[in-house]
Design an enzyme around this catalytic site. Sequence first.
Site, PDB file in Angstrom:
ATOM      1  N   PRO A  45      -7.611  34.086 -31.459  1.00 61.63           N
ATOM      2  CA  PRO A  45      -8.817  34.311 -32.268  1.00 61.63           C
ATOM      3  C   PRO A  45      -9.795  33.134 -32.216  1.00 61.63           C
ATOM      4  O   PRO A  45     -10.995  33.328 -32.350  1.00 61.63           O
ATOM      5  CB  PRO A  45      -8.281  34.513 -33.695  1.00 61.63           C
ATOM      6  CG  PRO A  45      -6.850  34.130 -33.688  1.00 61.63           C
ATOM      7  CD  PRO A  45      -6.386  34.026 -32.285  1.00 61.63           C
ATOM      8  N   ASP A 251      11.646 -19.684  -7.543  1.00 61.34           N
ATOM      9  CA  ASP A 251      11.548 -21.039  -8.088  1.00 61.34           C
ATOM     10  C   ASP A 251      12.495 -21.189  -9.267  1.00 61.34           C
ATOM     11  O   ASP A 251      12.897 -20.206  -9.883  1.00 61.34           O
ATOM     12  CB  ASP A 251      10.130 -21.295  -8.615  1.00 61.34           C
ATOM     13  CG  ASP A 251       9.165 -21.560  -7.485  1.00 61.34           C
ATOM     14  OD1 ASP A 251       9.622 -21.705  -6.349  1.00 61.34           O
ATOM     15  OD2 ASP A 251       7.958 -21.618  -7.761  1.00 61.34           O
ATOM     16  N   LYS A 273      12.087 -26.232  -7.478  1.00 61.39           N
ATOM     17  CA  LYS A 273      11.477 -27.547  -7.442  1.00 61.39           C
ATOM     18  C   LYS A 273      11.355 -27.999  -8.877  1.00 61.39           C
ATOM     19  O   LYS A 273      10.677 -27.381  -9.675  1.00 61.39           O
ATOM     20  CB  LYS A 273      10.097 -27.486  -6.800  1.00 61.39           C
ATOM     21  CG  LYS A 273      10.166 -27.740  -5.322  1.00 61.39           C
ATOM     22  CD  LYS A 273       8.799 -27.844  -4.740  1.00 61.39           C
ATOM     23  CE  LYS A 273       8.255 -26.489  -4.531  1.00 61.39           C
ATOM     24  NZ  LYS A 273       7.217 -26.153  -3.772  1.00 61.39           N
ATOM     25  N   VAL A 309      -2.077 -20.649  -8.632  1.00 60.41           N
ATOM     26  CA  VAL A 309      -2.476 -21.695  -9.566  1.00 60.41           C
ATOM     27  C   VAL A 309      -1.386 -22.762  -9.536  1.00 60.41           C
ATOM     28  O   VAL A 309      -0.292 -22.551 -10.063  1.00 60.41           O
ATOM     29  CB  VAL A 309      -2.667 -21.148 -10.991  1.00 60.41           C
ATOM     30  CG1 VAL A 309      -3.033 -22.280 -11.945  1.00 60.41           C
ATOM     31  CG2 VAL A 309      -3.747 -20.073 -11.014  1.00 60.41           C
ATOM     32  N   MET A 386       1.822 -29.666 -15.704  1.00 60.93           N
ATOM     33  CA  MET A 386       2.722 -30.703 -15.192  1.00 60.93           C
ATOM     34  C   MET A 386       2.380 -32.081 -15.745  1.00 60.93           C
ATOM     35  O   MET A 386       2.541 -33.089 -15.083  1.00 60.93           O
ATOM     36  CB  MET A 386       2.673 -30.740 -13.647  1.00 60.93           C
ATOM     37  CG  MET A 386       3.100 -29.435 -13.056  1.00 60.93           C
ATOM     38  SD  MET A 386       3.183 -29.443 -11.265  1.00 60.93           S
ATOM     39  CE  MET A 386       1.475 -29.343 -10.806  1.00 60.93           C
ATOM     40  N   GLY A 415       6.581 -21.989 -22.954  1.00 59.83           N
ATOM     41  CA  GLY A 415       5.671 -20.952 -23.442  1.00 59.83           C
ATOM     42  C   GLY A 415       6.162 -19.546 -23.144  1.00 59.83           C
ATOM     43  O   GLY A 415       6.668 -19.287 -22.053  1.00 59.83           O
TER      44      GLY A 415
HETATM   45  N1  SAH Z   1       2.076 -21.436 -10.730  1.00 63.18           N
HETATM   46  C1  SAH Z   1       2.422 -21.832 -12.089  1.00 63.18           C
HETATM   47  C2  SAH Z   1       2.297 -23.308 -12.301  1.00 63.18           C
HETATM   48  C3  SAH Z   1       3.267 -24.122 -11.538  1.00 63.18           C
HETATM   49  S1  SAH Z   1       3.144 -25.815 -11.907  1.00 63.18           S
HETATM   50  C4  SAH Z   1       1.529 -21.047 -13.060  1.00 63.18           C
HETATM   51  O1  SAH Z   1       0.571 -20.404 -12.634  1.00 63.18           O
HETATM   52  O2  SAH Z   1       1.828 -21.086 -14.251  1.00 63.18           O
HETATM   53  C5  SAH Z   1       4.372 -26.014 -13.119  1.00 63.18           C
HETATM   54  C6  SAH Z   1       3.751 -26.307 -14.456  1.00 63.18           C
HETATM   55  O3  SAH Z   1       3.270 -25.120 -15.055  1.00 63.18           O
HETATM   56  C7  SAH Z   1       4.723 -26.857 -15.468  1.00 63.18           C
HETATM   57  O4  SAH Z   1       4.937 -28.232 -15.308  1.00 63.18           O
HETATM   58  C8  SAH Z   1       4.003 -26.558 -16.751  1.00 63.18           C
HETATM   59  O5  SAH Z   1       2.960 -27.452 -16.995  1.00 63.18           O
HETATM   60  C9  SAH Z   1       3.401 -25.205 -16.452  1.00 63.18           C
HETATM   61  N2  SAH Z   1       4.232 -24.095 -16.923  1.00 63.18           N
HETATM   62  C10 SAH Z   1       4.741 -23.110 -16.200  1.00 63.18           C
HETATM   63  N3  SAH Z   1       5.446 -22.246 -16.965  1.00 63.18           N
HETATM   64  C11 SAH Z   1       5.358 -22.708 -18.218  1.00 63.18           C
HETATM   65  C12 SAH Z   1       5.860 -22.263 -19.476  1.00 63.18           C
HETATM   66  N4  SAH Z   1       6.596 -21.163 -19.571  1.00 63.18           N
HETATM   67  N5  SAH Z   1       5.572 -22.996 -20.560  1.00 63.18           N
HETATM   68  C13 SAH Z   1       4.839 -24.107 -20.473  1.00 63.18           C
HETATM   69  N6  SAH Z   1       4.336 -24.569 -19.321  1.00 63.18           N
HETATM   70  C14 SAH Z   1       4.590 -23.882 -18.205  1.00 63.18           C
END
Ligand code: SAH
Length: 484
Positions: A45, A251, A273, A309, A386, A415
């Site tokens: 309907p 890694d 590393k 990055v 880092m 984090g």
């Molecule tokens: N390619 C990665 C970075 C590698 S260099 C990215 O894009 O996140 C490694 C650095 O990344 C660490 O020394 C720290 O400064 C940061 N990092 C990566 N994972 C992290 C996390 N879970 N908490 C805090 N810092 C982090």
Amino acid sequence: MSAPLFPLFADLQGRRVLVVGGGPVAERKTEALLHAGALPRVGAPDLTPHLLAWHEAGRIEWIDGRFDPHWLSGVWLVVAATDDADVNRAVAAAADGRHVFANVVDDRELSTFQVPAIVERGPLQVAISSGGGAPMLARHLRRQLETLLDDSWTSLAELFTRQRQRIRQRFPQTAERRRFFEKLLAGPLPRLYRQQLHAQAEQHFQAMLDEHVSSTRAGSVAVVGAGPGDAGLLTLNALRAMNEADVILHDRLVSEDVLRLGRRDATYIEVGKSATGHSTHQDDIHALMLEHARTGKRVVRLKGGDPFVFGRGGEELEFLRSHGIPYEVVPGITAAIACAAYAGIPLTHRDHAQSVKLVTAHCKDSFDTLDWQSLAQERQTLAVYMGVAGLEGLRDRLVAHGRAPSTPFALIENGSRRDQRVLTGTLADLPETARFHQVRSPALLVLGEVAALAGTLHWFGAPPVGAAAPTHSRNLPTPTLQAA
Ligand code: SAH
């Protein structure tokens, strides 16, 4: 137990199908029927606005009123989608008497056919049915398949459909045809489609058909970002790559939670590393990628955060390209983005910061090449990777170049992980605070006006710990405080 349903895919093109009901459910069913090229006759309907519009556009027939068995004349199937049990029963009974298959929505007993949950990739359809007994389970499985089957399946299905005759002519025997398809699917074709390289995909197909390429399986490398740790931050593409991998080179930064989602029978190799512990040399990582890709393996190079990055993803791609190994890249959520989000810090904010810089500062050399003048500017956010070891140098240089000692910071350790810890304070006390709280890698520094927002906007894990270290005290007692 009743007998299982007989699965079939019906050709409804140009065939009339009755839908009884004019509500949202009837609308969904009608839409699916239109998609299959059927001629829906909707009896009700009242119609939803969409149904009404389809009727006005001449796409469906509308019979206004309550169900009458005459509506069934000339139809191949009927769907009862009313919320009136008596009407649904009447439809089912009338259909049965006329040998017309009926589906009564959500009523398995009254139905003589079920509509499966569907995953569609072009001409390829995956239908899932629980026989009407557990539709939620079928839908759940459907969602899982949706995430697993990327868009390349559409292109493959279209290609194979288009080339069906040629393939049959070239390989008249079923067995050789099967071998041809197996070779095609194990080779680069799906990846080429994922990369949207359609012309190359067609060329490859053509060469395979003409047997211009050898049948050895070509390996490839996917350089994949695994995000910061929380497995929920993986992308669907990362998950797919990890599901298809033969070898996963990961890694140390990649979390256990993420690794657990990879293919079970893949070979996992840690090429960690760490800032302190021993590490695999970059050349060895290159050699491993090459070795496995050359033996035809699908290699996933899994990296923390985003591969591009501060991840040396660029170097790995250059290496792969120079050795003719095909590759693809799956971006990941980088630490700056993830840590800021999980600490409640917007990296930019109309009131506080108009730009954000991703910086790495892990050794003296990298310090000297940085442009401190621009890094010390106000109203911008620095996300420093880092940096745990070099915080003192960082503070001194920034202050020397004019950044206010009162600039807020947040240090985010681990984090997005279960053991995330956030420390806040001001630039003046940054190194002392980090030392006092024994901040360990991985930790990310967010420096700038926005960092102060962590105090109010935090939502994940423990609230941030304010600057508990005595201001500028250089001779702290050996700290014993551990993660909250
Ligand atoms: N390619 C990665 C970075 C590698 S260099 C990215 O894009 O996140 C490694 C650095 O990344 C660490 O020394 C720290 O400064 C940061 N990092 C990566 N994972 C992290 C996390 N879970 N908490 C805090 N810092 C982090």
